[in-house]
Design a protein around this motif. Structure first.
Motif, PDB file in Angstrom:
ATOM      1  N   CYS A  37      -0.087  -3.723  -6.018  1.00 44.78           N
ATOM      2  CA  CYS A  37       0.138  -2.526  -5.221  1.00 44.78           C
ATOM      3  C   CYS A  37      -1.081  -1.621  -5.376  1.00 44.78           C
ATOM      4  CB  CYS A  37       1.368  -1.772  -5.704  1.00 44.78           C
ATOM      5  SG  CYS A  37       2.887  -2.715  -5.528  1.00 44.78           S
ATOM      6  N   VAL A  38      -1.408  -0.918  -4.308  1.00 43.89           N
ATOM      7  CA  VAL A  38      -2.533   0.015  -4.381  1.00 43.89           C
ATOM      8  C   VAL A  38      -2.040   1.401  -3.987  1.00 43.89           C
ATOM      9  CG1 VAL A  38      -3.344  -0.603  -2.041  1.00 43.89           C
ATOM     10  CG2 VAL A  38      -4.915   0.497  -3.645  1.00 43.89           C
ATOM     11  N   HIS A  39      -2.485   2.393  -4.748  1.00 39.89           N
ATOM     12  CA  HIS A  39      -2.097   3.779  -4.467  1.00 39.89           C
ATOM     13  C   HIS A  39      -3.276   4.476  -3.791  1.00 39.89           C
ATOM     14  CE1 HIS A  39      -0.356   7.842  -6.050  1.00 39.89           C
ATOM     15  NE2 HIS A  39       0.036   7.575  -4.831  1.00 39.89           N
ATOM     16  N   MET A  40      -3.078   4.903  -2.552  1.00 36.10           N
ATOM     17  CA  MET A  40      -4.113   5.647  -1.828  1.00 36.10           C
ATOM     18  C   MET A  40      -3.734   7.121  -1.881  1.00 36.10           C
ATOM     19  SD  MET A  40      -4.779   3.134   1.443  1.00 36.10           S
ATOM     20  CE  MET A  40      -6.487   3.684   1.625  1.00 36.10           C
ATOM     21  N   CYS A  41      -4.548   7.917  -2.579  1.00 33.20           N
ATOM     22  CA  CYS A  41      -4.185   9.319  -2.773  1.00 33.20           C
ATOM     23  C   CYS A  41      -5.435  10.148  -3.034  1.00 33.20           C
ATOM     24  CB  CYS A  41      -3.236   9.449  -3.958  1.00 33.20           C
ATOM     25  SG  CYS A  41      -3.992   8.882  -5.471  1.00 33.20           S
ATOM     26  N   LEU A  53     -11.413   3.066   4.484  1.00 31.34           N
ATOM     27  CA  LEU A  53     -10.521   3.296   3.342  1.00 31.34           C
ATOM     28  C   LEU A  53      -9.513   2.164   3.195  1.00 31.34           C
ATOM     29  CD1 LEU A  53     -10.003   7.141   3.773  1.00 31.34           C
ATOM     30  CD2 LEU A  53     -11.009   6.029   1.777  1.00 31.34           C
ATOM     31  N   VAL A  54      -8.988   1.678   4.328  1.00 30.17           N
ATOM     32  CA  VAL A  54      -8.013   0.574   4.254  1.00 30.17           C
ATOM     33  C   VAL A  54      -8.714  -0.701   3.767  1.00 30.17           C
ATOM     34  CG1 VAL A  54      -6.400  -0.870   5.560  1.00 30.17           C
ATOM     35  CG2 VAL A  54      -6.499   1.584   6.012  1.00 30.17           C
ATOM     36  N   GLU A  55      -9.983  -0.892   4.202  1.00 34.68           N
ATOM     37  CA  GLU A  55     -10.742  -2.050   3.704  1.00 34.68           C
ATOM     38  C   GLU A  55     -10.892  -1.976   2.180  1.00 34.68           C
ATOM     39  OE1 GLU A  55     -14.249  -1.766   6.117  1.00 34.68           O
ATOM     40  OE2 GLU A  55     -13.390  -2.990   7.732  1.00 34.68           O
ATOM     41  N   ILE A  74      -6.178   2.196  -7.662  1.00 37.30           N
ATOM     42  CA  ILE A  74      -6.208   3.496  -7.004  1.00 37.30           C
ATOM     43  C   ILE A  74      -7.395   3.570  -6.050  1.00 37.30           C
ATOM     44  CG2 ILE A  74      -6.414   6.007  -7.377  1.00 37.30           C
ATOM     45  CD1 ILE A  74      -5.348   5.437 -10.289  1.00 37.30           C
ATOM     46  N   VAL A  75      -7.127   3.998  -4.812  1.00 35.51           N
ATOM     47  CA  VAL A  75      -8.210   4.249  -3.862  1.00 35.51           C
ATOM     48  C   VAL A  75      -8.192   5.744  -3.519  1.00 35.51           C
ATOM     49  CG1 VAL A  75      -9.035   3.873  -1.503  1.00 35.51           C
ATOM     50  CG2 VAL A  75      -8.269   1.937  -2.877  1.00 35.51           C
ATOM     51  N   PRO A  76      -9.242   6.482  -3.899  1.00 41.05           N
ATOM     52  CA  PRO A  76      -9.283   7.920  -3.604  1.00 41.05           C
ATOM     53  C   PRO A  76      -9.410   8.158  -2.099  1.00 41.05           C
ATOM     54  CG  PRO A  76     -10.975   7.296  -5.210  1.00 41.05           C
ATOM     55  CD  PRO A  76     -10.448   6.031  -4.612  1.00 41.05           C
ATOM     56  N   THR A  77      -8.701   9.171  -1.608  1.00 41.68           N
ATOM     57  CA  THR A  77      -8.718   9.447  -0.176  1.00 41.68           C
ATOM     58  C   THR A  77      -9.338  10.815   0.110  1.00 41.68           C
ATOM     59  OG1 THR A  77      -6.441  10.163  -0.367  1.00 41.68           O
ATOM     60  CG2 THR A  77      -6.806   7.908   0.380  1.00 41.68           C
ATOM     61  N   VAL A  78      -9.259  11.215   1.394  1.00 42.62           N
ATOM     62  CA  VAL A  78     -10.072  12.323   1.894  1.00 42.62           C
ATOM     63  C   VAL A  78      -9.568  13.703   1.450  1.00 42.62           C
ATOM     64  CG1 VAL A  78     -10.956  13.421   3.993  1.00 42.62           C
ATOM     65  CG2 VAL A  78     -10.690  10.929   3.900  1.00 42.62           C
ATOM     66  N   ALA A  79      -8.344  14.027   1.784  1.00 43.68           N
ATOM     67  CA  ALA A  79      -7.826  15.372   1.519  1.00 43.68           C
ATOM     68  C   ALA A  79      -6.312  15.304   1.482  1.00 43.68           C
ATOM     69  CB  ALA A  79      -8.281  16.347   2.596  1.00 43.68           C
ATOM     70  N   ILE A  80      -5.687  16.274   0.832  1.00 42.11           N
ATOM     71  CA  ILE A  80      -4.237  16.236   0.643  1.00 42.11           C
ATOM     72  C   ILE A  80      -3.474  16.179   1.978  1.00 42.11           C
ATOM     73  CG2 ILE A  80      -2.254  17.529  -0.272  1.00 42.11           C
ATOM     74  CD1 ILE A  80      -4.336  18.459  -2.513  1.00 42.11           C
ATOM     75  N   PRO A  81      -3.771  17.080   2.931  1.00 44.71           N
ATOM     76  CA  PRO A  81      -2.973  17.034   4.176  1.00 44.71           C
ATOM     77  C   PRO A  81      -3.369  15.904   5.127  1.00 44.71           C
ATOM     78  CG  PRO A  81      -4.329  19.028   4.097  1.00 44.71           C
ATOM     79  CD  PRO A  81      -4.693  18.208   2.917  1.00 44.71           C
ATOM     80  N   HIS A  82      -4.514  15.281   4.905  1.00 40.52           N
ATOM     81  CA  HIS A  82      -4.916  14.152   5.762  1.00 40.52           C
ATOM     82  C   HIS A  82      -5.672  13.124   4.920  1.00 40.52           C
ATOM     83  CE1 HIS A  82      -8.798  16.336   6.014  1.00 40.52           C
ATOM     84  NE2 HIS A  82      -8.073  17.393   6.336  1.00 40.52           N
ATOM     85  N   PRO A  83      -4.925  12.406   4.055  1.00 39.93           N
ATOM     86  CA  PRO A  83      -5.585  11.459   3.143  1.00 39.93           C
ATOM     87  C   PRO A  83      -6.426  10.401   3.861  1.00 39.93           C
ATOM     88  CG  PRO A  83      -3.174  11.166   3.143  1.00 39.93           C
ATOM     89  CD  PRO A  83      -3.471  12.447   3.832  1.00 39.93           C
ATOM     90  N   ILE A 113       0.870  -1.175   0.000  1.00 38.17           N
ATOM     91  CA  ILE A 113       0.000   0.000   0.000  1.00 38.17           C
ATOM     92  C   ILE A 113       0.909   1.228   0.000  1.00 38.17           C
ATOM     93  CG2 ILE A 113      -1.692   1.354   1.313  1.00 38.17           C
ATOM     94  CD1 ILE A 113      -2.726  -1.271   2.531  1.00 38.17           C
ATOM     95  N   LEU A 114       0.729   2.100  -1.000  1.00 36.78           N
ATOM     96  CA  LEU A 114       1.490   3.367  -1.048  1.00 36.78           C
ATOM     97  C   LEU A 114       0.505   4.507  -0.794  1.00 36.78           C
ATOM     98  CD1 LEU A 114       4.063   5.102  -1.878  1.00 36.78           C
ATOM     99  CD2 LEU A 114       3.121   5.088  -4.168  1.00 36.78           C
ATOM    100  N   THR A 115       0.817   5.324   0.209  1.00 38.94           N
ATOM    101  CA  THR A 115      -0.057   6.473   0.453  1.00 38.94           C
ATOM    102  C   THR A 115       0.661   7.750   0.032  1.00 38.94           C
ATOM    103  OG1 THR A 115       0.685   6.862   2.738  1.00 38.94           O
ATOM    104  CG2 THR A 115      -1.134   5.314   2.423  1.00 38.94           C
ATOM    105  N   SER A 116      -0.114   8.657  -0.574  1.00 36.15           N
ATOM    106  CA  SER A 116       0.441   9.938  -1.020  1.00 36.15           C
ATOM    107  C   SER A 116      -0.416  11.076  -0.507  1.00 36.15           C
ATOM    108  CB  SER A 116       0.483   9.999  -2.545  1.00 36.15           C
ATOM    109  OG  SER A 116       1.440   9.109  -3.043  1.00 36.15           O
ATOM    110  N   THR A 117       0.235  12.230  -0.320  1.00 34.75           N
ATOM    111  CA  THR A 117      -0.505  13.392   0.161  1.00 34.75           C
ATOM    112  C   THR A 117      -0.729  14.365  -0.980  1.00 34.75           C
ATOM    113  OG1 THR A 117       1.636  14.177   0.875  1.00 34.75           O
ATOM    114  CG2 THR A 117       0.194  13.254   2.546  1.00 34.75           C
TER     115      THR A 117
END
Lengths: 349, 76
Positions: B13-17, B58-60, B31-40, A345-349
């Protein structure tokens, strides 16, 4: 030529409002030139006028792409412009995406010429270069003094309706438009010339560059996640408190390798972010917001996943060159391959 | 990074961004879309419990991405 109306789009930083803590600023407009717009105006002299500036925070724009584009276009349209200039964004990723998106949207909605400038590796370049004249700039705002003359020169040419040369001649990125041209030699002769140069190891320029498809085959899914070892990697700069490896807040020259042995969660006392490209308050307060160790530990305990890999990797993805990111990823990947992990899992900001 | 890691490790591999268009341009496959840039993976406006639930969700989703076969770039 007086009377060519230019609107300039910039972010919160170049508008002088603030840095990352103001990156969620909503769009607003101002009459006349602001920040780099005043430098553009001085190059335009009496021939073109920066009639207005539209400002939007980079984070706000990128988190609300559709809505923000609409608001920004309405503000730009209110100035009745003949041309839009955005940026330059250098290697700032969110700013580059915003400049590109604004150019693309304005070009479509208002049908006026749009110009921006950024570093070639800015993600906004690949995404939007076919929609705008994108002047190549250096990778940091330190090169503003070179970027402004390049952008204003092209803008003046376009504004005056002069013929625009090839991307190489004018310094913009190829938009993918083919132009008819008459050569003295016919195609077969040129092809043979090129082949001879190639065989002799001499430089030559192709007349039809092939697109580069740099893609990686998706690997097959994990069959049984409850037995899988999962590794976590982040470009969001989460490091042990005190940043022991001194990973730089931008243009990171390295990545860090950190143990998660016995770590059940990340907190403000144990970890922090080294990233200089976003407001660090939330990540410093609870680094799990970037690297979800707490959730993965619970899943490990409950048997949802097999194991959380005991080492995590972190770098700062802020103005980092593609070549360096690839290099770090290659080294990280090699270590993870040796460790035999089942998924990443790669996380990006 | 995501592409190179997937290629070298040879596992999904999964990209959470948060900025999905960038991830698509870069070439991430899952790709898993996340919440916001400073706190994905968080939201400071929520209570601690709600925020944890959000992160877990989100991790699920990321695990679902890792256990799903894809033939092309996929946003989960």
């Amino acid at each position: 030529m007086a009377g060519i109306r230019v609107v300039h789009y910039i972010n919160q930083f170049f508008a002088g409002i603030g840095g990352e803590e103001k990156a969620d600023t909503k769009p607003f407009k101002k009459d006349g030139a602001v920040g780099p717009g005043t430098a553009l105006q001085s190059k335009f002299g009496n021939e073109m006028e920066v009639v207005g500036t539209v400002v939007c925070g980079d984070t706000y724009f990128n988190e609300n792409l559709d809505e923000a584009s609409k608001e920004v276009i309405d503000m730009i349209a209110s100035f009745k412009p003949d041309m839009l200039i955005a940026g330059p964004a250098f290697n700032a990723g969110r700013y580059g995406v915003a400049c590109g998106a604004v150019c693309a949207a304005v070009s479509e909605a208002l049908n006026i010429p749009v110009i921006t400038g950024m570093y070639e590796e800015n993600p906004g370049a690949d995404m939007y270069k076919k929609y705008a004249y994108m002047v190549k700039t250096g990778n940091s705002a330190a090169t503003m003094r070179k970027a402004i003359p390049a952008i204003s020169k092209l803008a003046l040419k376009i504004g005056k309706g002069e013929a625009i040369g090839t991307p190489e001649e004018e310094g913009y990125m190829a938009k993918g438009i083919r132009v008819n041209k008459i050569y003295d030699k016919r195609g077969s002769a040129r092809a043979v010339d090129m082949l001879i140069k190639k065989l002799n190891g001499e430089p030559f320029v192709t007349e039809y560059p092939m697109p580069v498809f740099d893609r990686v085959e998706p690997r097959p899914a994990v069959k049984d996640i409850s037995k899988a070892t999962i590794a976590i990697v982040t470009s969001g700069g989460i490091v042990p408190k005190g940043n022991p490896d001194h990973i730089e807040s931008s243009s990171a020259s390295k990545f860090g390798t950190y143990s998660l042995a016995g770590v059940l969660e990340l907190n403000a006392d144990s970890h922090e972010t080294a990233h200089g490209g976003y407001d660090p308050v939330y990540a410093n307060d609870d680094p799990d917001r970037v690297l979800p160790v707490d959730v993965l530990r619970e899943m490990e305990k409950n048997g949802v996943i097999g194991k959380l890999h005991e080492t995590y990797y972190a770098t700062v993805g802020n103005g980092t060159s593609v070549a360096n990111a690839k290099k770090y990823a290659h080294e990280i990947g090699t270590q993870l391959k040796e460790a035999g992990v089942d998924a990443v899992i790669l996380t990006s900001t | 990074m995501i592409k190179e890691i997937e290629d070298v490790v040879d596992v999904p591999c999964v990209h959470m961004c948060t900025i999905v268009p960038i991830s698509l341009t870069v070439g991430a496959n899952r790709i898993v879309p996340t919440v916001a840039i400073p706190h994905p993976l968080g939201n400071p406006n929520l209570s601690a419990k709600e925020e944890y639930a959000l992160r877990k969700g989100l991790v699920e989703k990321a695990l679902k991405a890792l256990t799903t076969d894809v033939s092309e770039q996929t946003v989960f």
